[in-house]
Design an enzyme around this catalytic site. Structure first.
Site, PDB file in Angstrom:
ATOM      1  N   ALA A  94      40.367  46.219  44.185  1.00  0.00           N
ATOM      2  CA  ALA A  94      41.365  46.987  44.941  1.00  0.00           C
ATOM      3  C   ALA A  94      42.683  46.939  44.198  1.00  0.00           C
ATOM      4  O   ALA A  94      42.828  46.200  43.224  1.00  0.00           O
ATOM      5  CB  ALA A  94      41.540  46.392  46.333  1.00  0.00           C
ATOM      6  N   LYS A  95      43.631  47.711  44.629  1.00  0.00           N
ATOM      7  CA  LYS A  95      44.984  47.637  44.084  1.00  0.00           C
ATOM      8  C   LYS A  95      45.928  48.258  45.095  1.00  0.00           C
ATOM      9  O   LYS A  95      45.526  49.125  45.875  1.00  0.00           O
ATOM     10  CB  LYS A  95      45.075  48.427  42.764  1.00  0.00           C
ATOM     11  CG  LYS A  95      46.224  47.979  41.888  1.00  0.00           C
ATOM     12  CD  LYS A  95      45.854  46.713  41.123  1.00  0.00           C
ATOM     13  CE  LYS A  95      46.957  46.248  40.232  1.00  0.00           C
ATOM     14  NZ  LYS A  95      46.476  45.146  39.371  1.00  0.00           N
TER      15      LYS A  95
END
Ligand code: NAD
Length: 405
Positions: A94-95
């Site tokens: 994720a980011k």
């Protein structure tokens, strides 16, 4: 996407699986309104993109930068998926980010941005769901605010919701320097294969933050000569080498690396043209491009930043015979110690620095060897090998999990 496509072709991946891997499972775009210190209201845009969780909870940093976009965060989320798989840790990718200029915000304003952004993504993060960490222009303090905001809503302290926290607040020993330490292990392993001595090797580093500065410091202690360093404002060059700690103090005092004593000022472009044994891009993405890759004169590139090299530049470096340790391997030390922090938090344990370093070294060397072996086996370069390994491991998990419903 180009990287995924290439890895998928080389792995002979099923088309349907490739289609799944092309898209993030979830992308949240949120409005982050805050009251500025002068009483006015500003609204920033925040993102959290969750690419894939077939191997475990989503994991990835949060960056504050004026140029953060959904596309950038999505690409970074996908890289996190491959990185965690290459590192052999049970996480997905994720980011997140907030499109703001942290240099123009006071500490109190940054706290309000962080708490409001956390509130907006509260439903999609959590210790078993998605565990954020620091990235560009966010730090242990930012993580403490996220942890506190999440905990206030839960009604009890939840340290395992974020990593990269302050040491006195359930952070892990060795987290701050973990990415740089992991990068240094990779530089040492690559140097062995190139029959190059780290002691005395000349090093150029772009970016003088958590990754760049610590890499400079660690390589300096091994006897390497740090001959050029730059940050967003440019930097300095001295063929005899600089003392990273002193340059850091100069940066804290003057706000920039420029004009450090006994050095010539250089631009970021000149840094890439400086002949050296090891080049470390540790700033932001797309810095080594088709335009400047031809000018690079080095034997080894170790990527501290995420995505510092464009696909076209990557090909040029390979053609030039430069050994590249790609981002998803070279900078995976950070997420590896983040994983250690999470495990310690879940067990309410605190490991010693020695324990953390020993475990990190063992995991980094395993990951390096796995990628190196895959490179030899598939007769390719390190980047393609790392991607094949990462994509392949995620694909294996997806196949065994099946497709619901
Ligand atoms: P940081 O904010 O501590 O430092 C970033 C550095 O890059 C600063 O010195 C800044 O001046 C410089 N910079 C920013 N824009 C630049 C530009 N246009 N040209 C030249 N220099 C520029 O961030 P960091 O944590 O050191 O992260 C650096 C890179 O490493 C990022 O790509 C990040 O995604 C990646 N990374 C960080 C970690 C980590 O644990 N911190 C882990 C994996 C990857």
């Amino acid at each position: 996407m180009q990287q995924l496509q290439l890895a998928a072709e080389m792995l002979g991946l099923d088309e349907g699986l490739l289609e799944i891997l092309k898209y993030p499972k979830r992308a949240a775009i949120v409005a982050v309104p805050i009251r500025r210190d002068d009483g006015k209201i500003n609204v920033f845009t925040g993102f959290r993109v969750q690419h894939n969780d077939a191997r475990g909870p989503y994991k990835g940093g949060i960056r504050y930068h004026p140029e953060v976009t959904l596309e950038e965060v999505t690409a970074l989320a996908m890289w996190m998926t491959w990185k965690c798989a290459v590192a052999g840790i049970p996480y997905g990718g994720a980011k997140g980010g907030v499109r703001c200029n942290p240099k123009e915000l006071s500490l109190a304003e940054l706290e309000r941005v962080t708490r409001r952004y956390t509130t907006m993504i509260l439903n999609v993060i959590g210790p078993y769901q998605d565990v954020p960490a620091p990235d560009i222009y966010t730090d242990a303090q930012t993580m403490a605010w996220i942890m506190d905001t999440y905990s206030q809503f839960k009604g009890y302290l939840v340290p395992e919701v974020v990593t990269g926290k302050p040491l006195h607040l359930e952070g892990s020993e060795g987290r701050e320097e973990a990415t740089a330490r992991g990068l240094t292990f990779c530089a040492n392993e690559a140097a062995k294969h190139l029959k190059m001595k780290i002691g005395g090797a000349t090093v150029c580093i772009q970016g003088f933050g958590k990754v760049g500065f610590n890499a400079a410091r660690l390589l300096d202690t091994q006897g390497s000569r740090i001959i050029a360093v730059t940050d967003s404002k440019g930097g300095v060059y001295n063929q005899e080498g600089v003392n990273p700690a002193k340059v850091y103090r100069h940066k804290v005092k003057t706000g920039s690396i420029l004009n450090y004593e006994g050095c010539k000022n250089i631009t970021n472009q000149q840094l890439f043209e400086t002949k050296c044994d090891i080049l470390i891009p540790a700033a932001i993405e797309n810095q080594i491009t088709e335009e400047n890759a031809g000018d690079i004169e080095t034997r080894l590139v170790v990527e501290g930043a995420n995505g510092p090299t464009t696909p076209q530049a990557s090909e040029i470096l390979v053609e030039k015979g430069i050994f590249v340790v790609p981002d998803i391997l070279a900078n995976s030390g950070g997420v590896t110690v983040s994983y250690f922090e999470w495990v310690q938090n879940l067990h309410r344990e605190h490991w010693t620095e020695e324990e953390v370093r020993k475990k990190l070294k063992s995991m980094m060397l395993n990951a390096f060897d796995d990628v190196y072996d895959a490179m030899k086996k598939h007769e390719t370069d390190m980047r393609t090998a790392a991607l094949m390994l990462g994509v392949g491991r995620v694909a294996d998990s997806l196949i065994s999990l099946g497709l619901w419903p």
